[in-house]
Design an enzyme around this catalytic site. Sequence first.
Site, short mmCIF file in Angstrom:
data_model
loop_
_atom_site.label_atom_id
_atom_site.label_comp_id
_atom_site.label_asym_id
_atom_site.label_seq_id
_atom_site.Cartn_x
_atom_site.Cartn_y
_atom_site.Cartn_z
N HIS A 118 3.26 8.70 1.25
CA HIS A 118 3.24 9.80 0.28
C HIS A 118 1.84 10.38 0.16
CE1 HIS A 118 1.55 6.42 -1.87
NE2 HIS A 118 0.92 7.33 -2.61
N HIS A 168 -4.50 13.31 0.76
CA HIS A 168 -4.36 12.39 1.89
C HIS A 168 -3.14 11.52 1.73
CE1 HIS A 168 -6.37 10.05 -1.25
NE2 HIS A 168 -5.68 9.03 -0.75
P1 A2P Z 1 -2.38 6.61 -3.27
O1 A2P Z 1 -2.40 6.31 -1.81
O2 A2P Z 1 -1.06 6.33 -3.90
O3 A2P Z 1 -2.82 8.00 -3.57
P2 A2P Z 1 -8.63 4.71 -5.84
O4 A2P Z 1 -9.15 6.09 -6.03
O5 A2P Z 1 -7.77 4.22 -6.96
O6 A2P Z 1 -9.68 3.73 -5.44
O7 A2P Z 1 -7.64 4.79 -4.60
C1 A2P Z 1 -8.00 5.40 -3.40
C2 A2P Z 1 -6.73 5.64 -2.61
O8 A2P Z 1 -6.16 4.40 -2.20
C3 A2P Z 1 -5.67 6.38 -3.38
O9 A2P Z 1 -5.14 7.33 -2.51
C4 A2P Z 1 -4.70 5.30 -3.80
O10 A2P Z 1 -3.38 5.59 -4.03
C5 A2P Z 1 -4.86 4.27 -2.72
N1 A2P Z 1 -4.71 2.93 -3.31
C6 A2P Z 1 -5.43 2.39 -4.31
N2 A2P Z 1 -5.07 1.11 -4.55
C7 A2P Z 1 -4.08 0.82 -3.68
C8 A2P Z 1 -3.30 -0.33 -3.42
N3 A2P Z 1 -3.45 -1.46 -4.11
N4 A2P Z 1 -2.36 -0.24 -2.45
C9 A2P Z 1 -2.19 0.88 -1.76
N5 A2P Z 1 -2.91 2.00 -1.94
C10 A2P Z 1 -3.84 1.98 -2.89
#
Ligand code: A2P
Length: 222
Positions: free
Chosen positions: A153, A69
């Site tokens: 991304h 995603h």
């Molecule tokens: P990303 O979008 O770079 O893949 P997690 O599994 O760590 O809870 O994260 C769930 C999703 O949300 C992942 O796709 C992750 O990164 C994104 N994510 C986690 N923390 C943040 C943050 N502080 N800011 C933006 N995106 C985040």
Amino acid sequence: VPLEETSLPLFFGWFLLPGIQDKVRCTSMDFLKTLDTLEAFKKHLPDFTVEAEKEVDLEQYFQANGALHCTTKFCDYGKAEGAKEYADKSAVKELYGSAFELSLSALFVTPRTVGARVSLSEDQLTLWPADAEKEAVPLVPAAATLPAGSRAHITLGCAEGVEAKQTGFDLLEILALQQEGQEGELVEEMELGSLAYYGKGRWLLSLREPVSAQACFSSLYG
Ligand code: A2P
């Protein structure tokens, strides 16, 4: 009581449809398989990993995570700053559940993450939070001057102990270098596109043909 009044999701984003997830995973695997056999990669291996290894198997090095995603807004069930405001945006409400074609324009690898750059269209940018790049400024100062959408991304994998959110910061670092006029050291023309090295173990493959990926704008409660 409607769900949205009880809690906000973990995050909103575009979720790739199953068929295209497989295609993107295969493309990424092919790239990693080729990258770690290149002489240029071996030459820069000390920049890539601090361990005194002679070789790295990139397919093992990165652990794949869940459904592919492109996060728009990380809400942390409402605890993240601006989560409620984002969920209340008219574009978010109107486009929730709609299909989109994302354009994947590059793949990148760093010692921490592997990801795909998503080049958002004008329409897609209506779903992009205004503060996404500014949030990264404490870690990537130059992110303040990058255009909206630069952080978009898909995380394809993370090294052990690295959080997924790192992928966006790694992309922003590379784009900041490009903006400063550093084009990277052109390493090789690969079948998929041109591979450039940006120092400190950072590699960017600009895809000759962007990958068009069907995705649904939705959210994950996790
Ligand atoms: P990303 O979008 O770079 O893949 P997690 O599994 O760590 O809870 O994260 C769930 C999703 O949300 C992942 O796709 C992750 O990164 C994104 N994510 C986690 N923390 C943040 C943050 N502080 N800011 C933006 N995106 C985040």
